[in-house]
Design an enzyme around this catalytic site. Structure first.
Site, short mmCIF file in Angstrom:
data_model
loop_
_atom_site.label_atom_id
_atom_site.label_comp_id
_atom_site.label_asym_id
_atom_site.label_seq_id
_atom_site.Cartn_x
_atom_site.Cartn_y
_atom_site.Cartn_z
N CYS A 117 39.39 87.10 48.55
CA CYS A 117 38.92 87.68 49.82
C CYS A 117 40.13 87.87 50.73
O CYS A 117 41.00 87.00 50.79
CB CYS A 117 37.90 86.76 50.48
N CYS A 120 41.34 85.21 53.42
CA CYS A 120 41.30 83.78 53.05
C CYS A 120 42.58 83.31 52.39
O CYS A 120 43.07 83.92 51.43
CB CYS A 120 40.13 83.56 52.09
N1 SAH Z 1 34.30 80.23 48.27
C1 SAH Z 1 33.28 79.79 49.13
C2 SAH Z 1 33.58 78.48 49.83
C3 SAH Z 1 34.97 78.26 50.34
S1 SAH Z 1 35.45 79.25 51.73
C4 SAH Z 1 32.92 80.87 50.14
O1 SAH Z 1 33.64 81.86 50.20
O2 SAH Z 1 31.91 80.72 50.81
C5 SAH Z 1 34.52 78.51 53.05
C6 SAH Z 1 34.29 79.43 54.22
O3 SAH Z 1 35.50 79.64 54.95
C7 SAH Z 1 33.77 80.80 53.82
O4 SAH Z 1 32.72 81.21 54.67
C8 SAH Z 1 34.99 81.64 54.04
O5 SAH Z 1 34.67 82.98 54.19
C9 SAH Z 1 35.60 81.01 55.27
N2 SAH Z 1 36.97 81.43 55.54
C10 SAH Z 1 37.92 81.78 54.66
N3 SAH Z 1 39.04 82.17 55.30
C11 SAH Z 1 38.80 82.05 56.61
C12 SAH Z 1 39.57 82.32 57.79
N4 SAH Z 1 40.82 82.75 57.71
N5 SAH Z 1 38.98 82.11 58.99
C13 SAH Z 1 37.72 81.64 59.08
N6 SAH Z 1 36.96 81.37 58.00
C14 SAH Z 1 37.48 81.58 56.78
FE1 SF4 Z 2 36.76 84.19 49.10
FE2 SF4 Z 2 38.33 82.21 49.93
FE3 SF4 Z 2 35.75 81.70 49.34
FE4 SF4 Z 2 37.53 82.29 47.42
S1 SF4 Z 2 37.56 80.50 48.75
S2 SF4 Z 2 35.49 83.14 47.64
S3 SF4 Z 2 38.87 83.78 48.40
S4 SF4 Z 2 36.53 83.01 50.99
#
Ligand code: SAH
Ligand code: SF4
Length: 371
Positions: A117, A120
């Site tokens: 993503c 992230c």
């Molecule tokens: N892979 C799973 C769980 C881990 S990420 C998922 O994507 O749901 C946990 C949460 O943190 C997710 O909602 C993700 O979108 C969010 N997240 C990731 N990067 C982020 C960022 N830079 N700022 C705020 N939330 C973030």
């Molecule tokens: Fe997407 Fe990060 Fe969640 Fe992986 S951990 S699915 S890259 S938001």
């Protein structure tokens, strides 16, 4: 050497020739007394202690770095047996009378993440390997030992996509939630997923009453596929259908997580589409101000804009909250595992992000399949 916490008590085959209460005794040493060395388990026979110590290891994670935020959030960086590093974030919530009512632990399920993503940090790391059940459970045991407090809530929102490590995830929830294990109610355990639709359907059949949060972040396929590549595989219509199935089978509400990114997904029409999706699913919405990542130009809308978005949803009768930003000064908010500390410790070039401590070993595992 096998890792003891990778096994459920029913799989402790050493105990087949022992009286039934032995399993209970060992579970008590590990989960209640937090004794991780077999040689100290004094109510077992010397012979059994020796056999266990020769064959199994309880503790495999090494704390290599810790940061504490001014708001009380603490981030632990662990080194795994093979040199990789993962993070766990502990988030206290202070109650209205200043007392700490809730202690949430944000747990990792994979080293890195394959789904990439764009917002992230875990995605930027790429995927290294799945964590085993024991490595997941240990994050809880060791974090509690360090802070000498019991965790009240678990969120699978650390590094990785939990539903792509399905079996180990479910097994770890058994160990974390059972009364002979860590004993945290499954109702206080939340799995967060980026939307692996077939696995959400599979999850609906699990008997444990854990909660589900779905990372939506965009309300059109066009934008969602741009920022979350997994959407091209499981587009919104399929994701929403799997959520409906989950809710109706389990008679449970889910939460939709929605990161607010300025100018990208925070307009009124985004809120209106989000309200329609949330209403049709009877889901709660949790708005998350975007946590900036070093390499990306995106930023969170300011507080006034966040509040407008919140009100647009509220006016459509959506049950909505804005996540309080925690641990920003330590890069510690859940899901924003930047591993800055790795740079600080190792001076590795950014291309080495996530390999950890300059002595990584490739696990040889393939990327997890999506089905
Ligand atoms: N892979 C799973 C769980 C881990 S990420 C998922 O994507 O749901 C946990 C949460 O943190 C997710 O909602 C993700 O979108 C969010 N997240 C990731 N990067 C982020 C960022 N830079 N700022 C705020 N939330 C973030
Ligand atoms: Fe997407 Fe990060 Fe969640 Fe992986 S951990 S699915 S890259 S938001």
């Amino acid at each position: 050497m096998k890792f003891f916490l990778d096994l459920l008590p029913s799989e402790w085959d050493f105990f087949d020739s022992e009286p039934e209460y032995r399993r209970k005794q060992v579970a008590e040493w590990i989960f209640k007394k937090r004794v991780f060395s077999f040689s100290s388990m004094t109510n077992l026979s010397l012979d059994l202690r020796k056999k266990l110590a020769e064959n199994y290891q309880v503790k495999t994670l090494e704390l290599i770095h810790e940061k504490q935020s001014i708001d009380g959030t603490r981030k632990f960086l662990w080194q795994l047996y093979d040199g990789h590093a993962i993070e766990t974030v502990l988030i206290p919530a202070t109650g209205s009378r200043g007392s700490s009512e809730r202690l949430t632990l944000c747990v990792s399920t994979q080293v890195g993440c394959a789904l990439g993503c764009h917002f992230c940090a875990s995605g930027l790391l790429g995927f290294k390997r799945n964590l085993s059940c024991g490595e997941i459970v240990e994050q809880v045991l060791l974090s509690e030992s360090i802070v000498k407090q019991r965790v009240s809530h678990i969120v699978f929102m650390g590094m990785g996509e939990p539903l792509l490590n399905y079996d180990q995830l479910i097994k770890s929830i058994r160990l974390i939630s059972s009364s002979w294990g860590i004993g945290i109610s499954p109702r206080k355990i939340t799995i967060s997923t980026s939307g692996i639709a077939p696995r959400i359907r599979k999850l609906a059949f699990e008997t444990l009453p854990f909660r589900l949060a779905v990372s939506l972040h965009a309300t059109t396929d066009e934008l969602r596929s741009k920022i979350m590549p997994i959407n091209s595989k499981y587009p919104l219509s399929e994701l929403i259908k799997s959520c409906e199935e989950f809710c109706s089978r389990r008679k449970q509400k889910i939460t939709l997580e929605y990161i607010l990114i300025s100018g990208l997904n925070d307009r009124r029409e985004d809120a209106e589409r989000l309200a329609r999706i949330a209403t049709s699913l009877r889901a709660k919405v949790n708005l998350i101000p975007y946590n900036p990542i070093d390499r990306l130009a995106w930023k969170s809308p300011d507080q006034k804009e966040q509040l407008s978005f919140f009100r647009w949803l509220k006016n459509k009768a959506v049950q909505v909250s804005i996540r309080k930003e925690r641990g920003r000064d330590i890069d510690g908010a859940c899901g924003q595992l930047r591993l800055r500390s790795l740079f600080e410790r190792s001076n590795e070039p950014k291309g080495m992000l996530g390999q950890g401590l300059g002595k990584p070993k490739e696990s040889g595992e393939k990327e997890p399949s999506l089905r």
